[in-house]
Design an enzyme around this catalytic site. Structure first.
Site, PDB file in Angstrom:
ATOM      1  N   ILE A  55      47.958  36.771  42.224  1.00 36.40           N
ATOM      2  CA  ILE A  55      48.291  37.247  43.067  1.00 36.40           C
ATOM      3  C   ILE A  55      49.825  37.676  43.058  1.00 36.40           C
ATOM      4  O   ILE A  55      50.637  36.871  42.395  1.00 36.40           O
ATOM      5  CB  ILE A  55      48.102  36.742  44.563  1.00 36.40           C
ATOM      6  CG1 ILE A  55      49.035  35.546  44.812  1.00 36.40           C
ATOM      7  CG2 ILE A  55      46.692  36.353  44.666  1.00 36.40           C
ATOM      8  CD1 ILE A  55      48.499  34.953  46.153  1.00 36.40           C
ATOM      9  N   ASP A  56      50.329  38.883  43.366  1.00 34.44           N
ATOM     10  CA  ASP A  56      51.655  39.396  43.265  1.00 34.44           C
ATOM     11  C   ASP A  56      52.581  38.423  43.863  1.00 34.44           C
ATOM     12  O   ASP A  56      52.282  37.841  44.689  1.00 34.44           O
ATOM     13  CB  ASP A  56      51.666  40.702  43.907  1.00 34.44           C
ATOM     14  CG  ASP A  56      50.918  42.032  43.005  1.00 34.44           C
ATOM     15  OD1 ASP A  56      50.478  41.679  41.902  1.00 34.44           O
ATOM     16  OD2 ASP A  56      50.875  43.035  43.500  1.00 34.44           O
ATOM     17  N   THR A  57      53.962  38.487  43.329  1.00 31.81           N
ATOM     18  CA  THR A  57      54.867  37.730  43.822  1.00 31.81           C
ATOM     19  C   THR A  57      55.086  38.087  45.089  1.00 31.81           C
ATOM     20  O   THR A  57      55.294  37.161  46.135  1.00 31.81           O
ATOM     21  CB  THR A  57      56.183  37.850  42.853  1.00 31.81           C
ATOM     22  OG1 THR A  57      56.109  37.702  41.677  1.00 31.81           O
ATOM     23  CG2 THR A  57      57.363  37.362  43.694  1.00 31.81           C
ATOM     24  N   THR A  59      53.048  38.935  47.503  1.00 35.31           N
ATOM     25  CA  THR A  59      51.765  38.718  48.305  1.00 35.31           C
ATOM     26  C   THR A  59      51.744  37.227  48.661  1.00 35.31           C
ATOM     27  O   THR A  59      51.858  36.534  47.952  1.00 35.31           O
ATOM     28  CB  THR A  59      50.579  38.986  47.262  1.00 35.31           C
ATOM     29  OG1 THR A  59      50.693  40.595  47.050  1.00 35.31           O
ATOM     30  CG2 THR A  59      49.193  38.859  48.232  1.00 35.31           C
ATOM     31  N   ARG A 157      47.002  47.821  46.180  1.00 35.42           N
ATOM     32  CA  ARG A 157      48.366  48.796  46.289  1.00 35.42           C
ATOM     33  C   ARG A 157      48.239  50.212  45.850  1.00 35.42           C
ATOM     34  O   ARG A 157      48.496  51.063  46.420  1.00 35.42           O
ATOM     35  CB  ARG A 157      49.327  48.194  45.463  1.00 35.42           C
ATOM     36  CG  ARG A 157      49.896  46.722  46.194  1.00 35.42           C
ATOM     37  CD  ARG A 157      50.928  45.953  45.128  1.00 35.42           C
ATOM     38  NE  ARG A 157      52.179  46.497  45.235  1.00 35.42           N
ATOM     39  CZ  ARG A 157      52.901  46.068  44.171  1.00 35.42           C
ATOM     40  NH1 ARG A 157      52.658  44.963  43.521  1.00 35.42           N
ATOM     41  NH2 ARG A 157      54.233  46.807  44.289  1.00 35.42           N
TER      42      ARG A 157
END
Length: 218
Positions: A55-57, A59, A157
């Site tokens: 998962i994104d930084t 998030t 996103r």
């Protein structure tokens, strides 16, 4: 070193509540990452747990870690075969025209020297599907539940920006980066089926920065 909340634990799996701003892998420029917490996440095991997915930084929320190599392989296969149920919560920088729907947009990666890399909606890209529904509106923003069928990079996103024409609040890549200190996306729940065992089932409470925008846990 801050404590990482554990949402689920058994002999082969951990689900942690990853804080926003903490990258899973060490950045090239250095700095803090989830790797700094591997020792504390051993919880008596000899080996450190291994992230199964990304998962994104920015998030926050549910991240599945495997506690051995065999489990890692099984869990990764479950993600590949779309057997994992994922529930995300996000805040849109506006109010969508509809209250629910499904976004189907293929995604492709582009890069440039000026802007770096990003994902775009492209017919020749990889198919991606996200189901969404509005949970609440407040102050011109909208709390939305997302249930992605696929797990493409930056999928939710880009689907917000290109499919709903409303980027996530605070997104500096697909929006203007304003309105929030980070991209407002939270991995709220995760269910992973297992053969011969109860499923891995975890939920992460809504973060404080969502509450600060006037949203209660959806």
């Amino acid at each position: 070193m801050s404590h990482i909340p554990i949402l689920f634990e058994d002999g082969e799996a951990l689900v942690i509540n990853k804080p926003s701003g903490l990258p899973i892998e060490r950045p090239r420029r250095g700095g803090a990452s989830l790797e700094d917490h591997f020792e504390e996440l051993k919880l008596g095991f000899q080996r450190a747990p291994m992230p199964v997915h990304r998962i994104d930084t920015d998030t926050s929320g549910c991240l599945l870690l495997a506690r051995n190599a065999k489990a890692l392989k099984r869990f990764a296969k479950a993600f590949e075969e779309r057997l994992v149920e994922k529930r995300y919560l996000g805040v849109l920088s506006g109010v969508p025209a509809d209250s629910e729907g499904t976004i189907e947009l293929s995604l492709s990666k582009i890069s440039s020297a000026e802007k770096g890399w990003r994902m775009i909606a492209a017919k020749k890209g990889k198919p991606s599907i996200t189901h969404w529904r509005v949970l609440a509106e407040h102050g011109g923003h909208t709390l939305v539940e997302f249930r992605p069928e696929t797990g493409r990079t930056h999928q939710i996103r880009v689907h917000c920006q290109a499919g709903l024409n409303l980027p996530l609040l605070g997104d500096p890549v697909y929006g203007n980066g304003k309105g929030a200190p980070r991209t407002m996306l939270h991995a709220a729940a995760l269910t992973v089926p297992r053969t011969g065992k109860p499923p891995i089932d975890a939920a992460a409470p809504l973060p404080r920065d969502f509450a600060a925008l006037g949203f209660a846990d959806g």
